[in-house]
Scaffold this motif. Structure first.
Motif, short mmCIF file in Angstrom:
data_model
loop_
_atom_site.label_atom_id
_atom_site.label_comp_id
_atom_site.label_asym_id
_atom_site.label_seq_id
_atom_site.Cartn_x
_atom_site.Cartn_y
_atom_site.Cartn_z
N UNK A 22 0.81 -1.22 0.00
CA UNK A 22 0.00 0.00 0.00
C UNK A 22 0.84 1.27 0.00
N UNK A 23 1.97 1.25 0.70
CA UNK A 23 2.81 2.45 0.75
C UNK A 23 3.90 2.42 -0.32
N UNK A 24 3.90 1.35 -1.12
CA UNK A 24 4.83 1.21 -2.24
C UNK A 24 6.29 1.29 -1.79
N UNK A 25 6.60 0.47 -0.79
CA UNK A 25 7.94 0.43 -0.23
C UNK A 25 8.34 -1.04 -0.07
N UNK A 26 9.60 -1.33 -0.16
CA UNK A 26 10.07 -2.70 0.01
C UNK A 26 9.70 -3.28 1.37
N UNK A 27 9.59 -4.60 1.40
CA UNK A 27 9.16 -5.27 2.63
C UNK A 27 10.12 -5.03 3.79
N UNK A 28 11.42 -5.13 3.54
CA UNK A 28 12.41 -4.94 4.62
C UNK A 28 12.33 -3.52 5.18
N UNK A 29 12.24 -2.54 4.30
CA UNK A 29 12.13 -1.14 4.75
C UNK A 29 10.84 -0.93 5.53
N UNK A 30 9.75 -1.56 5.07
CA UNK A 30 8.47 -1.44 5.76
C UNK A 30 8.56 -2.07 7.15
N UNK A 31 9.21 -3.21 7.25
CA UNK A 31 9.39 -3.86 8.56
C UNK A 31 10.17 -2.95 9.51
N UNK A 32 11.20 -2.31 8.99
CA UNK A 32 11.99 -1.38 9.82
C UNK A 32 11.14 -0.21 10.30
N UNK A 33 10.29 0.33 9.42
CA UNK A 33 9.39 1.41 9.82
C UNK A 33 8.40 0.92 10.88
N UNK A 34 7.84 -0.25 10.65
CA UNK A 34 6.86 -0.83 11.56
C UNK A 34 7.45 -1.05 12.95
N UNK A 35 8.69 -1.49 12.98
CA UNK A 35 9.35 -1.80 14.25
C UNK A 35 10.06 -0.59 14.86
N UNK A 36 9.97 0.57 14.19
CA UNK A 36 10.60 1.79 14.71
C UNK A 36 12.10 1.77 14.62
N UNK A 37 12.64 1.03 13.66
CA UNK A 37 14.09 0.89 13.52
C UNK A 37 14.65 1.68 12.36
N UNK A 38 14.11 2.84 12.11
CA UNK A 38 14.61 3.67 11.02
C UNK A 38 15.00 5.03 11.56
N UNK A 39 16.01 5.62 10.96
CA UNK A 39 16.51 6.91 11.43
C UNK A 39 16.09 8.07 10.54
N UNK A 40 15.56 7.78 9.36
CA UNK A 40 15.14 8.84 8.45
C UNK A 40 14.03 8.31 7.56
#
Length: 81
Positions: A22-40
């Motif tokens: 739905x957000x048109x983003x790769x699965x790994x990047x989406x998982x990082x966003x979901x888990x709060x593991x992204x810095x930008x």
């Protein structure tokens, strides 16, 4: 400051794979966003997340900084447009 999208995603009944599409983003990047593991995050990604979750950035941004917490809380309570 970081994203906290897990509650909104769960509220919508979406899994990470569905969110990724739905957000048109790769699965790994989406998982990082979901888990709060992204810095930008790119603005277009943030906008897509907000559209899918039907929320504003203030609904999914959190901070450990006391001043930012206060500002975010103030903006969440401000419902005038």
């Amino acid at each position: 400051m970081r994203l906290n999208i897990k509650p909104k995603v769960d509220e919508k009944g979406l899994n990470k794979h569905q969110l990724s599409k739905l957000i048109q983003l790769g699965y790994t990047a989406t998982c990082n966003l979901y888990e709060g593991k992204t810095e930008r995050i790119y603005f277009d990604t943030l906008e897509n997340i907000c559209k899918v979750l039907e929320c504003s950035p203030n609904d999914i941004l959190i901070s450990d900084d006391p001043k930012m917490k206060k500002l975010l809380a103030y903006n969440k309570s401000d419902t005038t447009f």
